[in-house]
Design a protein around this motif. Structure first.
Motif, PDB file in Angstrom:
ATOM      1  N   ILE A  50      46.744  62.422  56.214  1.00 17.35           N
ATOM      2  CA  ILE A  50      45.689  63.429  56.207  1.00 17.35           C
ATOM      3  C   ILE A  50      46.225  64.794  56.603  1.00 17.35           C
ATOM      4  O   ILE A  50      45.943  65.801  55.943  1.00 17.35           O
ATOM      5  N   TYR A  51      47.012  64.857  57.692  1.00 22.74           N
ATOM      6  CA  TYR A  51      47.374  66.198  58.166  1.00 22.74           C
ATOM      7  C   TYR A  51      48.837  66.562  57.958  1.00 22.74           C
ATOM      8  O   TYR A  51      49.227  67.700  58.228  1.00 22.74           O
ATOM      9  N   ARG A  52      49.634  65.649  57.398  1.00 21.59           N
ATOM     10  CA  ARG A  52      50.971  66.015  56.934  1.00 21.59           C
ATOM     11  C   ARG A  52      51.209  65.385  55.559  1.00 21.59           C
ATOM     12  O   ARG A  52      52.138  64.604  55.366  1.00 21.59           O
ATOM     13  N   PRO A  53      50.364  65.726  54.576  1.00 16.42           N
ATOM     14  CA  PRO A  53      50.490  65.094  53.255  1.00 16.42           C
ATOM     15  C   PRO A  53      51.811  65.416  52.559  1.00 16.42           C
ATOM     16  O   PRO A  53      52.287  64.617  51.742  1.00 16.42           O
ATOM     17  N   GLU A  54      52.411  66.584  52.876  1.00 14.03           N
ATOM     18  CA  GLU A  54      53.684  66.938  52.246  1.00 14.03           C
ATOM     19  C   GLU A  54      54.767  65.905  52.561  1.00 14.03           C
ATOM     20  O   GLU A  54      55.709  65.720  51.787  1.00 14.03           O
ATOM     21  N   ILE A  55      54.639  65.248  53.716  1.00  9.21           N
ATOM     22  CA  ILE A  55      55.617  64.247  54.137  1.00  9.21           C
ATOM     23  C   ILE A  55      55.123  62.839  53.839  1.00  9.21           C
ATOM     24  O   ILE A  55      55.805  62.056  53.177  1.00  9.21           O
ATOM     25  N   TYR A  56      53.913  62.511  54.279  1.00  5.99           N
ATOM     26  CA  TYR A  56      53.465  61.124  54.259  1.00  5.99           C
ATOM     27  C   TYR A  56      52.592  60.770  53.059  1.00  5.99           C
ATOM     28  O   TYR A  56      52.279  59.597  52.862  1.00  5.99           O
ATOM     29  N   ASN A  57      52.224  61.740  52.254  1.00  2.00           N
ATOM     30  CA  ASN A  57      51.528  61.450  51.001  1.00  2.00           C
ATOM     31  C   ASN A  57      52.291  62.057  49.831  1.00  2.00           C
ATOM     32  O   ASN A  57      51.704  62.425  48.813  1.00  2.00           O
ATOM     33  N   ALA A  58      53.618  62.142  50.010  1.00  2.00           N
ATOM     34  CA  ALA A  58      54.485  62.639  48.941  1.00  2.00           C
ATOM     35  C   ALA A  58      54.483  61.643  47.780  1.00  2.00           C
ATOM     36  O   ALA A  58      54.198  60.455  47.955  1.00  2.00           O
ATOM     37  N   ASN A  59      54.802  62.127  46.609  1.00  2.00           N
ATOM     38  CA  ASN A  59      54.789  61.273  45.415  1.00  2.00           C
ATOM     39  C   ASN A  59      56.105  60.563  45.170  1.00  2.00           C
ATOM     40  O   ASN A  59      56.241  59.816  44.195  1.00  2.00           O
ATOM     41  N   SER A  60      57.080  60.782  46.055  1.00  2.00           N
ATOM     42  CA  SER A  60      58.339  60.042  45.993  1.00  2.00           C
ATOM     43  C   SER A  60      58.757  59.665  47.406  1.00  2.00           C
ATOM     44  O   SER A  60      58.471  60.392  48.353  1.00  2.00           O
ATOM     45  N   ALA A  61      59.420  58.521  47.515  1.00  2.00           N
ATOM     46  CA  ALA A  61      59.757  57.983  48.835  1.00  2.00           C
ATOM     47  C   ALA A  61      61.098  58.519  49.329  1.00  2.00           C
ATOM     48  O   ALA A  61      61.970  58.919  48.544  1.00  2.00           O
ATOM     49  N   ALA A  62      61.268  58.510  50.649  1.00  2.00           N
ATOM     50  CA  ALA A  62      62.527  58.909  51.269  1.00  2.00           C
ATOM     51  C   ALA A  62      63.660  58.016  50.793  1.00  2.00           C
ATOM     52  O   ALA A  62      63.487  56.798  50.637  1.00  2.00           O
ATOM     53  N   GLY A  63      64.836  58.615  50.575  1.00  2.00           N
ATOM     54  CA  GLY A  63      65.990  57.862  50.132  1.00  2.00           C
ATOM     55  C   GLY A  63      66.931  57.537  51.272  1.00  2.00           C
ATOM     56  O   GLY A  63      66.524  57.450  52.436  1.00  2.00           O
ATOM     57  N   GLN A  64      68.210  57.370  50.952  1.00  2.00           N
ATOM     58  CA  GLN A  64      69.195  57.031  51.974  1.00  2.00           C
ATOM     59  C   GLN A  64      69.336  58.156  52.997  1.00  2.00           C
ATOM     60  O   GLN A  64      69.485  57.905  54.191  1.00  2.00           O
ATOM     61  N   LEU A  65      69.315  59.391  52.523  1.00  2.00           N
ATOM     62  CA  LEU A  65      69.304  60.561  53.403  1.00  2.00           C
ATOM     63  C   LEU A  65      67.980  61.274  53.201  1.00  2.00           C
ATOM     64  O   LEU A  65      67.542  61.469  52.059  1.00  2.00           O
ATOM     65  N   TYR A  66      67.363  61.709  54.283  1.00  2.00           N
ATOM     66  CA  TYR A  66      66.013  62.253  54.156  1.00  2.00           C
ATOM     67  C   TYR A  66      65.784  63.361  55.165  1.00  2.00           C
ATOM     68  O   TYR A  66      66.035  63.200  56.354  1.00  2.00           O
ATOM     69  N   GLN A  67      65.323  64.513  54.667  1.00  5.98           N
ATOM     70  CA  GLN A  67      64.882  65.597  55.537  1.00  5.98           C
ATOM     71  C   GLN A  67      63.443  65.950  55.176  1.00  5.98           C
ATOM     72  O   GLN A  67      63.162  66.436  54.086  1.00  5.98           O
ATOM     73  N   PRO A  68      62.499  65.692  56.075  1.00  6.28           N
ATOM     74  CA  PRO A  68      61.095  66.008  55.799  1.00  6.28           C
ATOM     75  C   PRO A  68      60.900  67.507  55.600  1.00  6.28           C
ATOM     76  O   PRO A  68      61.650  68.323  56.132  1.00  6.28           O
ATOM     77  N   SER A  69      59.872  67.860  54.838  1.00  6.11           N
ATOM     78  CA  SER A  69      59.579  69.273  54.615  1.00  6.11           C
ATOM     79  C   SER A  69      58.074  69.471  54.502  1.00  6.11           C
ATOM     80  O   SER A  69      57.410  68.787  53.713  1.00  6.11           O
ATOM     81  N   LEU A  70      57.550  70.406  55.273  1.00 12.42           N
ATOM     82  CA  LEU A  70      56.132  70.741  55.197  1.00 12.42           C
ATOM     83  C   LEU A  70      55.845  71.726  54.078  1.00 12.42           C
ATOM     84  O   LEU A  70      54.689  72.146  53.897  1.00 12.42           O
ATOM     85  N   THR A  71      56.867  72.102  53.306  1.00 12.97           N
ATOM     86  CA  THR A  71      56.663  72.954  52.136  1.00 12.97           C
ATOM     87  C   THR A  71      56.861  72.179  50.841  1.00 12.97           C
ATOM     88  O   THR A  71      56.848  72.757  49.762  1.00 12.97           O
ATOM     89  N   HIS A  72      57.031  70.861  50.950  1.00 12.81           N
ATOM     90  CA  HIS A  72      57.235  70.011  49.773  1.00 12.81           C
ATOM     91  C   HIS A  72      55.979  70.025  48.900  1.00 12.81           C
ATOM     92  O   HIS A  72      54.879  69.729  49.364  1.00 12.81           O
ATOM     93  N   GLN A  73      56.133  70.399  47.636  1.00 11.44           N
ATOM     94  CA  GLN A  73      54.971  70.587  46.760  1.00 11.44           C
ATOM     95  C   GLN A  73      54.542  69.320  46.029  1.00 11.44           C
ATOM     96  O   GLN A  73      53.376  69.200  45.623  1.00 11.44           O
ATOM     97  N   ASP A  74      55.447  68.369  45.854  1.00  7.78           N
ATOM     98  CA  ASP A  74      55.134  67.168  45.071  1.00  7.78           C
ATOM     99  C   ASP A  74      54.460  66.124  45.968  1.00  7.78           C
ATOM    100  O   ASP A  74      55.050  65.130  46.358  1.00  7.78           O
ATOM    101  N   HIS A  75      53.203  66.377  46.280  1.00 11.02           N
ATOM    102  CA  HIS A  75      52.447  65.466  47.138  1.00 11.02           C
ATOM    103  C   HIS A  75      50.990  65.456  46.705  1.00 11.02           C
ATOM    104  O   HIS A  75      50.541  66.307  45.932  1.00 11.02           O
ATOM    105  N   SER A  76      50.253  64.486  47.200  1.00 11.35           N
ATOM    106  CA  SER A  76      48.828  64.354  46.886  1.00 11.35           C
ATOM    107  C   SER A  76      48.008  64.596  48.145  1.00 11.35           C
ATOM    108  O   SER A  76      48.450  64.289  49.257  1.00 11.35           O
ATOM    109  N   LEU A  77      46.816  65.128  47.950  1.00  6.73           N
ATOM    110  CA  LEU A  77      45.903  65.361  49.063  1.00  6.73           C
ATOM    111  C   LEU A  77      44.870  64.251  49.141  1.00  6.73           C
ATOM    112  O   LEU A  77      44.448  63.710  48.117  1.00  6.73           O
ATOM    113  N   THR A  78      44.476  63.900  50.351  1.00  6.31           N
ATOM    114  CA  THR A  78      43.375  62.967  50.521  1.00  6.31           C
ATOM    115  C   THR A  78      42.059  63.731  50.357  1.00  6.31           C
ATOM    116  O   THR A  78      42.043  64.952  50.258  1.00  6.31           O
TER     117      THR A  78
END
Length: 325
Positions: A256-284
């Motif tokens: 709900i409040y960090r959709p850029e990270i936890y409702n992203a449309n692709s999953a974290a890979g072997q190396l992962y850096q979260p981003s609150l500016t990630h655009q490829d995500h869905s909103l609840t």
């Protein structure tokens, strides 16, 4: 003043009829959802998301995916400060209850989950900002987090905590957008793929002073790891349903409040850096004002300074300096 501080614990149900109490931090995730014109719809949809996630993870002997549901209690902790009844709202957490509709059992889950604290707001929104104001580089003040850490440790070792809860708390938070995480190869049947980070973050240092260590796991069908702060042994001290309850609760809030990270449309890979500016995500469909939440954290940090830190500064410093567990 009596410095043998005690605690008073109050419990209220978090459901679609929930209204925040006057002592609740309005920056708290669940309190933020319970405001505005969409209050009841927000709460109802949040609980549906939690229950659906629980049944997805607890899929065995659950062919229709509707065997379980979650109930949540808001645990509000007041720190009793003096002989004249002075107190301050020290800590607020969630406790899960797990309902098995097949066996009609209701079992206690993990306490901790969404952790909030006025003193933590003060440390990060007042102390840290003031310390670094107009300075060329970032640094951490001496004794940063000591008082907060000692209050938390004092609470979980208190008679009040032991009378209300069977197990030590687990606090589940978002991963930091400032850090890089790598998959370790370790996989837990419920918690999922384990991640580790290089170095120690400020949040990890802060929670270490609370007596907590951290491990990062990305559960099945999740898209980013969660940070689990705990004492003891996370993988051995809690049952699968208890862990699922925490995952379902906190992953829902994070979507709900960090959709850029936890409702992203692709999953974290072997190396992962979260981003609150990630655009490829869905909103609840759940309304949440993140900018307002940040502003309120500063206001509540100043409230803590005025009504807790300044009036009791001497006795708190004296108590914290001599407190040890």
């Amino acid at each position: 003043m009596n410095t043998d501080f005690t605690f008073t614990i109050k419990s209220s149900r978090f459901d679609e009829n929930y209204n925040p109490s006057e002592n609740t931090r309005i920056t708290t995730n669940f309190a933020n959802l319970a405001r505005g014109d969409n209050r009841q719809e927000n709460l109802r949809n949040t609980l549906v998301m939690m229950n659906n996630r629980f049944n997805t993870l607890a899929h065995w002997d659950n062919p229709k995916g509707d065997r379980y549901s979650i109930e949540l209690d808001i645990i509000s902790v007041e720190m009793n400060l003096g002989p004249n009844g002075e107190s301050f709202p020290a800590i607020e957490v969630l406790r899960t209850w797990i309902l098995d509709h097949k066996t009609h059992e209701r079992t206690e889950g993990i306490v901790g989950n969404n952790f909030s604290s006025y003193v933590r707001d003060y440390d990060f929104s007042v102390v840290l900002l003031d310390h670094n104001k107009d300075k060329p580089g970032f640094s951490i003040p001496d004794n940063f987090g000591d008082l907060h850490g000692n209050i938390f440790k004092h609470f979980i070792h208190s008679d009040a905590y032991k009378a209300h809860f069977k197990k030590a708390p687990v606090i589940c938070l978002s991963v930091s957008s400032k850090d890089i995480y790598h998959r370790t190869g370790n996989e837990h049947p419920i918690l999922g793929h384990e991640y580790a980070q290089n170095g120690v973050s400020l949040t990890e240092q802060y929670f270490n002073k609370m007596g907590l260590q951290v491990r990062y796991f990305m559960p099945k069908n999740s898209v980013a790891p969660l940070a689990f702060y705990f004492t003891g042994d996370l993988l051995r001290d809690y049952t699968n349903p208890e862990l699922i309850g925490t995952i379902s609760t906190m992953e829902t809030f994070q979507k709900i409040y960090r959709p850029e990270i936890y409702n992203a449309n692709s999953a974290a890979g072997q190396l992962y850096q979260p981003s609150l500016t990630h655009q490829d995500h869905s909103l609840t469909k759940i309304v949440y004002d993140r900018e307002e939440r940040s502003q309120l954290a500063i206001e509540q940090g100043k409230f803590t300074e005025e009504h807790f830190i300044k009036p009791y500064k001497h006795v708190l410093e004296q108590w914290s300096a001599h407190y040890a567990l």
